[in-house]
Design a protein around this motif. Structure first.
Motif, PDB file in Angstrom:
ATOM      1  N   ASN A  21       0.826  -1.222   0.000  1.00  0.00           N
ATOM      2  CA  ASN A  21       0.000   0.000   0.000  1.00  0.00           C
ATOM      3  C   ASN A  21       0.854   1.264   0.000  1.00  0.00           C
ATOM      4  O   ASN A  21       0.647   2.168   0.810  1.00  0.00           O
ATOM      5  CB  ASN A  21      -0.929   0.022   1.216  1.00  0.00           C
ATOM      6  N   THR A  63       2.204   4.772  -0.969  1.00  0.00           N
ATOM      7  CA  THR A  63       1.859   6.038  -1.605  1.00  0.00           C
ATOM      8  C   THR A  63       3.058   6.962  -1.450  1.00  0.00           C
ATOM      9  O   THR A  63       3.687   7.012  -0.391  1.00  0.00           O
ATOM     10  CB  THR A  63       0.628   6.667  -0.924  1.00  0.00           C
ATOM     11  N   ASN A 116      -1.092   4.063  -3.469  1.00  0.00           N
ATOM     12  CA  ASN A 116      -1.555   2.789  -2.948  1.00  0.00           C
ATOM     13  C   ASN A 116      -1.090   1.594  -3.797  1.00  0.00           C
ATOM     14  O   ASN A 116      -1.889   0.783  -4.241  1.00  0.00           O
ATOM     15  CB  ASN A 116      -3.084   2.813  -2.852  1.00  0.00           C
ATOM     16  N   THR A 132       5.605   7.924   1.515  1.00  0.00           N
ATOM     17  CA  THR A 132       4.795   8.825   2.330  1.00  0.00           C
ATOM     18  C   THR A 132       3.856   7.987   3.205  1.00  0.00           C
ATOM     19  O   THR A 132       3.678   8.268   4.386  1.00  0.00           O
ATOM     20  CB  THR A 132       3.966   9.760   1.437  1.00  0.00           C
ATOM     21  N   GLU A 133       3.295   6.951   2.583  1.00  0.00           N
ATOM     22  CA  GLU A 133       2.486   5.987   3.336  1.00  0.00           C
ATOM     23  C   GLU A 133       2.847   4.592   2.867  1.00  0.00           C
ATOM     24  O   GLU A 133       3.355   4.405   1.772  1.00  0.00           O
ATOM     25  CB  GLU A 133       0.988   6.219   3.078  1.00  0.00           C
ATOM     26  N   GLU A 156       4.704   0.711   3.161  1.00  0.00           N
ATOM     27  CA  GLU A 156       6.053   0.240   3.485  1.00  0.00           C
ATOM     28  C   GLU A 156       6.611  -0.581   2.326  1.00  0.00           C
ATOM     29  O   GLU A 156       5.872  -1.302   1.651  1.00  0.00           O
ATOM     30  CB  GLU A 156       5.980  -0.621   4.752  1.00  0.00           C
TER      31      GLU A 156
END
Lengths: 241, 304
Positions: A12, A14, A26, A61-62, A64
């Motif tokens: 996921n 981003t 994502n 940013t989001e 892993e």
């Protein structure tokens, strides 16, 4: 089959830049050891960013990114150089040190690791021989052709015997013959078990290789085929109008 | 060789190679560093020389007390003994007899005057005590005390007023040179740091694409940085060596001007006697400038 872990896994992920939101949005994908993956898509689709996330030049940013199931984002800055020795990188612009000969460029990657001079003198000519530059070891980059420079870069990427080779548009600056040589070399390296990630615009290459193809567009994975062809995404210009 | 020393040796070789392969840039950097070192060391050396000259001249300042012709030698020697007790203020009291004064006078002046004195047939000079103060600032006090002393009537003349004027002027010159020397020295050191920093910054700027590559190939930050520190050391070392030769040239030219004016004889002797010290100072200052400038430049332009 179950006990084989992916060597690279995006969970996921981003990636946002201040002036360029959602370069990747994502994204989840797994790459298994020994795969040869072509990454295709138009400029700005997020190919380079995806590769930079693997080499930890960028952090997500989001989500892993995992390398051998270890989160790349959690690696201490001090340990990054050691981590990067697991990954050989090849670029469109070769990124050779201009003041050094082919030999010295390859040797540098070993020198920084504190490898003994005898070992360097044994290993470097060997690897330069593999990429077919044994006779041009002591030439400076500007004395070599584009294809030859890229082969030096490839030799340098190989010197640590990395588990993964990341090639970002490696043939972008090369003529067709040099392009074929480089791709042939990458396939050969892959045949010894090294995982290869190749980002490219070149339809001919991808279609010839006939391996896994991941197509990116606008920060999303739009297709992922095990024996893929170059995918041309539907033009969106009409929609934007 | 251990891993660490091997890497250190390699970063040194890197630094040396950068230094050698960027011939023109190295030449420019060393030239500017040399200029800075030269100006700083020259202002320090000239400052030292001026203050040595002033010290030497101060040594020569004294108060001369002449006694009336009827005062006996015994009496004067008694006064000398008395004055010698004030060891804190008075450095020395030297008795000059009338005969001695004449001898000195004849030796100093031309034969015509000598002949004139011989014609008088009598020694016109007075016996005197030559007083040197420990602290030149104390002369006014000493003169005052002499004028109030028990032997004030024996004194013919205190030869201080003319000395006083020379002395005051010397003091002023000394003060001015010391102040301006410090000011000039510091401003040049400041300029030197600025210039060296800027030059090394340009060197690093010209290398900037390479840093990214080095990191990608797996070089640690320290490994990328250390060669520049060594490069800075090499700049400083080369500049120090060039400067020591330039100073030798300067010493050769200004040495005759300082002949006899300083305790060392002349400027060249002063230079040669302190050669080791000056060389060490220059090397340390040069390497310091090079390393500090490199370190600042790396910190600012090598965010790896």
């Amino acid at each position: 089959m179950a006990d084989i872990q992916p060597i690279i896994r995006f969970e996921n992920v981003t990636k946002t830049f201040p002036h360029n939101p959602n370069v990747l949005e994502n994204v989840s994908v797994s790459i298994m050891p020994g795969e040869f993956v072509s990454l295709v898509g138009p400029s700005g689709a997020g190919k380079s960013t995806l590769l930079k996330l693997i080499s930890a030049e960028e952090i997500p940013t989001e989500g892993e990114v995992y390398f051998n199931e270890r989160p790349v984002g959690k690696i201490n800055r001090k340990h990054l150089p050691y981590y990067r020795r697991n990954i050989g990188t090849v670029f469109q612009d070769f990124k050779l040190l201009p003041q050094r000969t082919a030999f010295e460029n390859v040797a540098y990657a070993l020198e920084v690791d504190g490898v003994s001079t005898e070992e360097i003198n044994a290993q470097v000519p060997e690897i330069l021989d593999i990429v077919g530059l044994g006779d041009k070891m002591h030439k400076f980059p500007k004395q070599l052709s584009g294809g030859e420079q890229q082969r030096v870069a490839l030799a340098r990427a190989l010197i640590h015997r990395p588990k993964v080779i990341i090639a970002d548009e490696p043939t972008g600056n090369l003529d067709p013959r040099s392009t074929d040589e480089i791709i042939h070399l990458l396939l050969e390296i892959n045949s010894f078990g090294t995982t290869i990630l190749l980002a490219t615009h070149n339809k001919g290459i991808v279609d010839n290789i006939g391996r896994r193809v991941i197509a990116l567009d606008d920060g999303h994975i739009v297709s992922d085929e095990m024996h893929g062809k170059y995918v041309v995404p539907a033009p969106k210009t009409a929609l934007k109008l | 060789m251990s891993n660490k020393t091997l890497k250190l040796w390699r970063t040194f070789k890197e630094g040396w190679q950068n230094f050698r392969r960027n011939g023109w840039l190295s030449f420019a950097t060393v030239s500017i560093l040399t200029l800075s070192l030269f100006i700083v060391s020259l202002s320090v050396l000239l400052g030292v020389t001026t203050s040595l000259i002033l010290d030497t001249m101060r040594e020569k300042v004294s108060v001369n007390v002449s006694f009336n012709p009827d005062v006996t030698e015994e009496r004067i020697l008694e006064i000398q003994k008395e004055l010698s007790k004030y060891g804190k203020e008075i450095a020395s009291v030297q008795y000059v007899s009338r005969e001695r004064a004449l001898e000195d006078f004849l030796a100093k002046n031309n034969p015509v005057i000598a002949q004139a004195i011989e014609e008088i047939g009598e020694n016109p000079l007075l016996a005197s005590l030559n007083i040197k103060a420990v602290n030149p600032e104390d002369y006014p006090l000493i003169v005052e005390q002499l004028q109030k002393s028990t032997f004030q009537n024996d004194i013919s003349r205190i030869n201080y007023e003319e000395n006083k004027r020379i002395f005051e002027r010397l003091e002023r010159i000394n003060e001015a040179t010391r102040k301006s020397g410090i000011a000039i020295g510091f401003s040049f050191i400041f300029i030197a740091i600025l210039i060296t920093f800027n030059t090394i910054r340009i060197t690093i700027y010209s290398h900037r694409q390479e840093f990214e590559i080095m990191r990608l190939v797996g070089a640690s930050n320290l490994y990328v940085r250390t060669p520049f520190i060594f490069e800075g050391i090499l700049y400083g070392l080369s500049a120090a060596i060039v400067t020591i030769f330039l100073l030798f040239g300067i010493a050769y030219y200004i040495s005759p001007l300082t002949q006899g004016a300083i305790p060392q004889g002349n400027f060249m002797n002063l230079y040669l006697q302190n050669f080791g010290f000056i060389l060490l100072g220059l090397i340390l200052l040069g390497m310091g400038l090079g390393v500090v400038s490199s370190a600042i430049a790396i910190r600012r332009y090598l965010k790896v």
